[in-house]
Design an enzyme around this catalytic site. Structure first.
Site, PDB file in Angstrom:
ATOM      1  N   GLU A   1       0.841  -1.211   0.000  1.00 44.72           N
ATOM      2  CA  GLU A   1       0.000   0.000   0.000  1.00 44.72           C
ATOM      3  C   GLU A   1       0.875   1.260   0.000  1.00 44.72           C
ATOM      4  O   GLU A   1       2.062   1.213   0.317  1.00 44.72           O
ATOM      5  CB  GLU A   1      -0.948   0.007   1.197  1.00 44.72           C
ATOM      6  CG  GLU A   1      -0.226   0.095   2.510  1.00 44.72           C
ATOM      7  CD  GLU A   1      -0.979   0.926   3.536  1.00 44.72           C
ATOM      8  OE1 GLU A   1      -1.364   2.069   3.211  1.00 44.72           O
ATOM      9  OE2 GLU A   1      -1.146   0.431   4.657  1.00 44.72           O
TER      10      GLU A   1
ATOM     11  N   LYS B   1      -4.228  -1.329  13.906  1.00 47.47           N
ATOM     12  CA  LYS B   1      -3.498  -0.288  14.635  1.00 47.47           C
ATOM     13  C   LYS B   1      -4.002  -0.174  16.066  1.00 47.47           C
ATOM     14  O   LYS B   1      -5.200  -0.182  16.309  1.00 47.47           O
ATOM     15  CB  LYS B   1      -3.602   1.042  13.885  1.00 47.47           C
ATOM     16  CG  LYS B   1      -2.551   1.083  12.767  1.00 47.47           C
ATOM     17  CD  LYS B   1      -2.733   2.245  11.879  1.00 47.47           C
ATOM     18  CE  LYS B   1      -4.050   2.070  11.178  1.00 47.47           C
ATOM     19  NZ  LYS B   1      -4.035   2.306   9.767  1.00 47.47           N
TER      20      LYS B   1
HETATM   21  N1  PSU Z   1      -0.683   0.858   8.552  1.00 45.58           N
HETATM   22  C1  PSU Z   1       0.376   1.593   8.969  1.00 45.58           C
HETATM   23  N2  PSU Z   1       0.339   2.956   8.722  1.00 45.58           N
HETATM   24  C2  PSU Z   1      -0.717   3.549   8.042  1.00 45.58           C
HETATM   25  C3  PSU Z   1      -1.828   2.755   7.615  1.00 45.58           C
HETATM   26  C4  PSU Z   1      -1.744   1.409   7.897  1.00 45.58           C
HETATM   27  O1  PSU Z   1       1.325   1.063   9.541  1.00 45.58           O
HETATM   28  O2  PSU Z   1      -0.688   4.746   7.812  1.00 45.58           O
HETATM   29  C5  PSU Z   1      -2.983   3.369   6.833  1.00 45.58           C
HETATM   30  C6  PSU Z   1      -3.561   2.281   5.907  1.00 45.58           C
HETATM   31  O3  PSU Z   1      -3.536   2.797   4.594  1.00 45.58           O
HETATM   32  C7  PSU Z   1      -4.973   2.065   6.394  1.00 45.58           C
HETATM   33  C8  PSU Z   1      -5.301   3.450   6.854  1.00 45.58           C
HETATM   34  O4  PSU Z   1      -5.813   1.579   5.388  1.00 45.58           O
HETATM   35  O5  PSU Z   1      -4.113   3.832   7.572  1.00 45.58           O
HETATM   36  C9  PSU Z   1      -6.560   3.490   7.679  1.00 45.58           C
HETATM   37  O6  PSU Z   1      -7.023   4.789   7.723  1.00 45.58           O
HETATM   38  P1  PSU Z   1      -8.531   5.082   8.204  1.00 45.58           P
HETATM   39  O7  PSU Z   1      -8.530   4.757   9.669  1.00 45.58           O
HETATM   40  O8  PSU Z   1      -8.745   6.548   7.909  1.00 45.58           O
HETATM   41  O9  PSU Z   1      -9.414   4.185   7.398  1.00 45.58           O
END
Ligand code: PSU
Ligand code: MN
Length: 307
Positions: A26, A160
């Site tokens: 990603e 996370k």
């Molecule tokens: N994993 C990481 N760092 C990140 C992300 C994932 O170690 O920045 C990103 C991914 O792209 C994930 C996003 O899909 O954060 C989720 O964001 P949100 O909570 O706005 O959906």
């Protein structure tokens, strides 16, 4: 007419045609998830790790209105250095393509484009999920719903830890997304080796992951994802006490500053980096590197298990 077909690079296209292993990566973690210059270094390093594991890397992004699966060096540099790149979830893909925009793809958008291009394995850091203030905000990452309807294997270090982890695991169960621990019976905690929550299934090898993917295909349950949760080694995790203390501060700061929507996750991650003296960054990098390495081995085992 806009070009709406995901465009694999020549190398990725050839590997897919020949049934050779490919791992999607990603790009939001590069553009929005990590500080500069570590972000760009990691982007290059991940591609190397995937190659060392015997697979072709395919970093996913939207550049100038074209959905791309596999980027060259200049394109990776653009992701790591250009200001104002958008953060694209799966719902943002059509507007970005129609309007000729550029942006990094989250787990949801990356998984969608990769699967559409025929890539079966994807590596990231930690998945998005249900946020801790869900009762008032209803903030739940689009990652979960998308993974419930996309046939891809995602190697991650859990979700996370800024999220409500039990609620996220519950949502994944409701959505019938398969979750397995890699050499652990406990769901990992992203920056932390352990989340304190169990997983129902444990895999011991990439070959077992490939068997599981083939079983999903045979059963017709391969229209939803397989989540392979791969913990950071205990000696490289963030100190759990430091983690809990700084995260509590970060959540308070986000509320005080009125951070909402797509900005929440990058805000919390950046707050942790700053207030742990970079220790959360090191744990994050360790997690993503380990996931890329395992994803390459799973993609290789899957390719080798072709009927
Ligand atoms: N994993 C990481 N760092 C990140 C992300 C994932 O170690 O920045 C990103 C991914 O792209 C994930 C996003 O899909 O954060 C989720 O964001 P949100 O909570 O706005 O959906
Ligand atoms: Mn969100």
């Amino acid at each position: 007419m806009v070009n709406t077909v995901p465009q694999p690079s020549a190398e990725v296209r050839e590997a897919l045609e020949q049934g050779r292993p490919v791992v999607a990566l990603e790009s939001t973690i590069i553009s929005h998830g990590l500080p500069r210059p570590e972000n760009l270094r990691l982007a290059f390093e991940l591609e190397e790790i995937v190659r060392d594991g015997g697979a072709v890397p395919a970093t996913v992004a939207v550049l100038d209105g074209v959905a791309r699966v596999g980027l060259d060096k200049e394109e990776l540099e653009r992701l790591g250095t250009q200001d104002g790149l958008r953060k694209l979830g799966v719902r943002d893909l059509a507007p970005a393509l129609a309007l000729g925009a550029s942006g990094a793809t989250t787990v949801s958008a990356t998984a969608h484009l990769a699967a559409r291009a025929g890539v079966r394995v994807f590596a990231t850091g930690g998945l998005g999920g249900v946020h801790r203030d869900w009762v008032t905000e209803q903030d739940e990452s689009a990652d979960l719903g998308l993974l419930a309807r996309t046939g891809i294997t995602v190697v991650c270090a859990g979700v996370k830890s800024i999220l409500d982890v039990p609620a996220t695991l519950q949502r994944l169960e409701t959505l019938s997304v398969a979750v397995v621990g890699y050499r652990t019976a406990e769901f990992p905690g992203f920056y932390l080796t352990r989340s304190g929550l169990p997983v129902d299934w444990t895999l011991e090898s990439p070959e077992q992951a490939a068997l599981l993917m083939r079983a999903q295909e045979a059963l017709g349950t391969d229209r939803s994802a397989l989540i392979v949760a791969n913990p950071v080694p205990p000696e490289q995790q963030l100190d759990p006490a430091l983690h809990d203390r700084v995260l509590a501060d970060a959540l308070t700061a986000a509320r005080r500053e009125g951070v909402t929507g797509q900005a929440v996750t990058p805000f919390l991650l950046a707050h942790l980096v700053e207030h742990t003296g970079g220790a959360s960054l090191r744990a994050n990098l360790t997690a993503v590197r380990g996931n890329a390495a395992l994803a390459a081995r799973i993609a290789a085992a899957y390719a080798a298990s072709a009927a």
